[in-house]
Design a protein around this motif. Structure first.
Motif, PDB file in Angstrom:
ATOM      1  N   ILE A  16       4.354  22.880  45.109  1.00 29.02           N
ATOM      2  CA  ILE A  16       5.074  23.308  46.314  1.00 29.02           C
ATOM      3  C   ILE A  16       6.037  22.206  46.764  1.00 29.02           C
ATOM      4  O   ILE A  16       7.187  22.473  47.138  1.00 29.02           O
ATOM      5  CB  ILE A  16       4.084  23.664  47.445  1.00 29.02           C
ATOM      6  CG1 ILE A  16       3.312  24.939  47.091  1.00 29.02           C
ATOM      7  CG2 ILE A  16       4.818  23.846  48.766  1.00 29.02           C
ATOM      8  CD1 ILE A  16       4.156  26.199  47.020  1.00 29.02           C
ATOM      9  N   ASP A  17       5.588  20.960  46.714  1.00 29.25           N
ATOM     10  CA  ASP A  17       6.461  19.832  47.080  1.00 29.25           C
ATOM     11  C   ASP A  17       7.726  19.814  46.222  1.00 29.25           C
ATOM     12  O   ASP A  17       8.840  19.634  46.726  1.00 29.25           O
ATOM     13  CB  ASP A  17       5.717  18.507  46.897  1.00 29.25           C
ATOM     14  CG  ASP A  17       4.729  18.230  48.017  1.00 29.25           C
ATOM     15  OD1 ASP A  17       4.689  19.024  48.972  1.00 29.25           O
ATOM     16  OD2 ASP A  17       4.001  17.228  47.934  1.00 29.25           O
ATOM     17  N   VAL A  18       7.540  19.985  44.921  1.00 28.64           N
ATOM     18  CA  VAL A  18       8.680  19.924  44.006  1.00 28.64           C
ATOM     19  C   VAL A  18       9.620  21.112  44.226  1.00 28.64           C
ATOM     20  O   VAL A  18      10.845  20.976  44.133  1.00 28.64           O
ATOM     21  CB  VAL A  18       8.187  19.862  42.540  1.00 28.64           C
ATOM     22  CG1 VAL A  18       9.335  20.065  41.569  1.00 28.64           C
ATOM     23  CG2 VAL A  18       7.519  18.518  42.272  1.00 28.64           C
ATOM     24  N   GLN A  19       9.054  22.264  44.538  1.00 31.95           N
ATOM     25  CA  GLN A  19       9.909  23.420  44.822  1.00 31.95           C
ATOM     26  C   GLN A  19      10.781  23.174  46.048  1.00 31.95           C
ATOM     27  O   GLN A  19      11.959  23.541  46.073  1.00 31.95           O
ATOM     28  CB  GLN A  19       9.042  24.661  45.047  1.00 31.95           C
ATOM     29  CG  GLN A  19       8.415  25.207  43.774  1.00 31.95           C
ATOM     30  CD  GLN A  19       7.579  26.439  44.034  1.00 31.95           C
ATOM     31  OE1 GLN A  19       8.081  27.452  44.494  1.00 31.95           O
ATOM     32  NE2 GLN A  19       6.295  26.357  43.742  1.00 31.95           N
TER      33      GLN A  19
ATOM     34  N   CYS B 285      13.537  20.715  44.991  1.00 28.23           N
ATOM     35  CA  CYS B 285      14.545  21.347  44.137  1.00 28.23           C
ATOM     36  C   CYS B 285      15.429  22.305  44.927  1.00 28.23           C
ATOM     37  O   CYS B 285      16.645  22.344  44.736  1.00 28.23           O
ATOM     38  CB  CYS B 285      13.872  22.094  42.994  1.00 28.23           C
ATOM     39  SG  CYS B 285      13.198  21.026  41.722  1.00 28.23           S
ATOM     40  N   ALA B 286      14.800  23.085  45.803  1.00 27.57           N
ATOM     41  CA  ALA B 286      15.573  24.047  46.592  1.00 27.57           C
ATOM     42  C   ALA B 286      16.556  23.331  47.501  1.00 27.57           C
ATOM     43  O   ALA B 286      17.735  23.693  47.581  1.00 27.57           O
ATOM     44  CB  ALA B 286      14.631  24.925  47.409  1.00 27.57           C
ATOM     45  N   ALA B 287      16.091  22.291  48.181  1.00 31.30           N
ATOM     46  CA  ALA B 287      16.971  21.544  49.089  1.00 31.30           C
ATOM     47  C   ALA B 287      18.113  20.887  48.324  1.00 31.30           C
ATOM     48  O   ALA B 287      19.280  20.958  48.728  1.00 31.30           O
ATOM     49  CB  ALA B 287      16.166  20.499  49.850  1.00 31.30           C
TER      50      ALA B 287
ATOM     51  N   ALA C 177       9.395  12.860  51.285  1.00 29.45           N
ATOM     52  CA  ALA C 177      10.484  12.449  52.175  1.00 29.45           C
ATOM     53  C   ALA C 177      11.419  13.617  52.467  1.00 29.45           C
ATOM     54  O   ALA C 177      11.946  13.748  53.579  1.00 29.45           O
ATOM     55  CB  ALA C 177      11.260  11.293  51.539  1.00 29.45           C
ATOM     56  N   VAL C 178      11.627  14.474  51.472  1.00 28.23           N
ATOM     57  CA  VAL C 178      12.453  15.672  51.677  1.00 28.23           C
ATOM     58  C   VAL C 178      11.785  16.597  52.689  1.00 28.23           C
ATOM     59  O   VAL C 178      12.419  17.118  53.611  1.00 28.23           O
ATOM     60  CB  VAL C 178      12.672  16.422  50.341  1.00 28.23           C
ATOM     61  CG1 VAL C 178      13.398  17.739  50.581  1.00 28.23           C
ATOM     62  CG2 VAL C 178      13.457  15.558  49.373  1.00 28.23           C
TER      63      VAL C 178
ATOM     64  N   ARG D 262      11.317  19.146  57.987  1.00 31.65           N
ATOM     65  CA  ARG D 262      10.455  19.488  59.122  1.00 31.65           C
ATOM     66  C   ARG D 262      11.025  18.968  60.441  1.00 31.65           C
ATOM     67  O   ARG D 262      10.853  19.594  61.493  1.00 31.65           O
ATOM     68  CB  ARG D 262       9.055  18.912  58.906  1.00 31.65           C
ATOM     69  CG  ARG D 262       8.199  19.739  57.954  1.00 31.65           C
ATOM     70  CD  ARG D 262       6.813  19.163  57.832  1.00 31.65           C
ATOM     71  NE  ARG D 262       5.949  20.032  57.044  1.00 31.65           N
ATOM     72  CZ  ARG D 262       4.747  19.689  56.594  1.00 31.65           C
ATOM     73  NH1 ARG D 262       4.274  18.486  56.860  1.00 31.65           N
ATOM     74  NH2 ARG D 262       4.023  20.530  55.892  1.00 31.65           N
ATOM     75  N   ASN D 263      11.679  17.828  60.384  1.00 36.01           N
ATOM     76  CA  ASN D 263      12.221  17.221  61.603  1.00 36.01           C
ATOM     77  C   ASN D 263      13.647  17.662  61.901  1.00 36.01           C
ATOM     78  O   ASN D 263      14.225  17.244  62.905  1.00 36.01           O
ATOM     79  CB  ASN D 263      12.176  15.693  61.488  1.00 36.01           C
ATOM     80  CG  ASN D 263      10.748  15.166  61.414  1.00 36.01           C
ATOM     81  OD1 ASN D 263       9.840  15.781  61.965  1.00 36.01           O
ATOM     82  ND2 ASN D 263      10.549  14.048  60.731  1.00 36.01           N
TER      83      ASN D 263
END
Length: 339
Positions: A224-227, A230-232, A264-265, A270-271
């Motif tokens: 999920i983190d990698v998705q 990659c999406a961002a 970090a992404v 989130r912020n």
């Protein structure tokens, strides 16, 4: 008196060591005929949100697919080793009955399994009163083939389609469980045959404190983190520079581009102020990112809970040498493709 050398201990033929065969009997309860396996899943014909023609055609497609696959039986190195489908049934029951991921567990139709590559869906209640439930699609794999695992991982970057989904949390206007055709973030969760051998040796159903659950949580978290990363990255590649985005969106864009890891992404997203999010991403892009972020928010407490857990032997060594676990828990952004 002369010794009879025919009976001398030195001349006795060496005794052959008899290797004890692994007892696979634990998995017998998960062995089902194709008809029994199908009966354990919901059927496309039972869903009312799709047209009857759609549901009938789905059944016809499955019959053709089964006919083709019956000509190519699964190959095993050990004739006593259970089939991959048996291991999948075990994982389904262990995850569902052991409450490995919390939330509600939905076993998909055979159509969604074979056509959309989704074996199950985990559904969590919304963290807010007015929000929608959070859902994550799962595809199980017991493969040790890097090529197969790589091919599966290429399907996770983007929302997975589930044509026949029945909610256990959300209801329609008539009070019935909501049936929808929807798209959810997807992860590949797996354990190879060596791990299954250890389960067979233990001979008990693994609960929430079992190493296998911890390993699969880590697989899901990483994917999920990698998705999200990659999406961002993919969406922000469309912008030439931060200056044209305004101060808020430009700063978020900069933080994502310089991020050294997926966490970090996620933190930057989130912020991000709502106005910056709206400036950076289209509606569809926001929905994809938001879905992944919400899934991650559901996984995070469980990951935090297991951070201090020391994986005992032999599970620790197995996880480090397992092609399956290493591929699924250490997936890199360039492994998965944009869709």
């Amino acid at each position: 008196m002369q010794l009879d050398r025919r009976h001398s201990p030195r001349e006795l033929p060496p005794q052959r060591e008899v290797k004890k065969r692994l007892d696979w009997s634990f998995f017998k309860r998960f062995e089902f005929t194709p008809a029994e396996s199908e009966a354990r899943r919901p059927r496309a014909l039972d869903f009312e949100h799709a047209s009857l023609d759609d549901r009938v055609n789905a059944d016809k497609y499955l019959l053709r697919l089964k006919h083709r696959q019956s000509k190519h039986p699964e190959i095993k190195s050990d004739p006593e080793e259970p089939l991959g489908s048996t291991f999948e049934e075990f994982l389904v029951e262990a995850m569902r009955d052991g409450d490995w991921f919390g939330g509600k567990f939905f076993r998909t139709t055979e159509h969604d399994d074979r056509w959309n590559g989704v074996d199950a869906v985990i559904e969590w209640p919304s963290p807010t009163a007015e929000g929608r439930p959070v859902r994550m699609a799962i595809d199980f794999s017991t493969s040790r083939n890097n090529g197969i695992l790589h091919e599966k991982l290429q399907t996770i970057n983007g929302m997975a389609k589930v044509k026949y989904f029945r909610s256990q949390i959300e209801h329609d206007e008539n009070g019935k469980p909501l049936e929808v055709r929807a798209f959810f973030p997807k992860v590949i969760l797996g354990a190879d045959v060596d791990m299954m051998k250890q389960v067979a040796r233990e001979g008990v159903m693994p609960g929430r404190d079992h190493p296998l659950r911890v390993l699969m949580l880590r697989q899901a978290k990483r994917q999920i983190d990698v998705q999200i990363r990659c999406a961002a990255d993919h969406y922000l590649d469309m912008f030439w520079g931060e200056a044209d985005l305004g101060p808020e969106a430009g700063e978020v864009c900069r933080q994502i581009r310089v991020a050294s890891n997926p966490d970090a992404v996620v933190e930057a997203l989130r912020n991000a102020p709502a106005s910056a999010f709206a400036r950076l991403f289209t509606k569809t892009q926001k929905e994809t990112l938001d879905s992944c972020l919400r899934v991650q928010a559901c996984l995070d407490p469980m990951i935090e809970e297991t951070k201090s857990v020391q994986i005992p032997e032999p599970w620790n060594t197995m996880s480090q040498v397992s092609v399956n676990h290493q591929a699924l828990s250490k997936v890199m952004p360039d492994t998965i493709r944009q869709r």
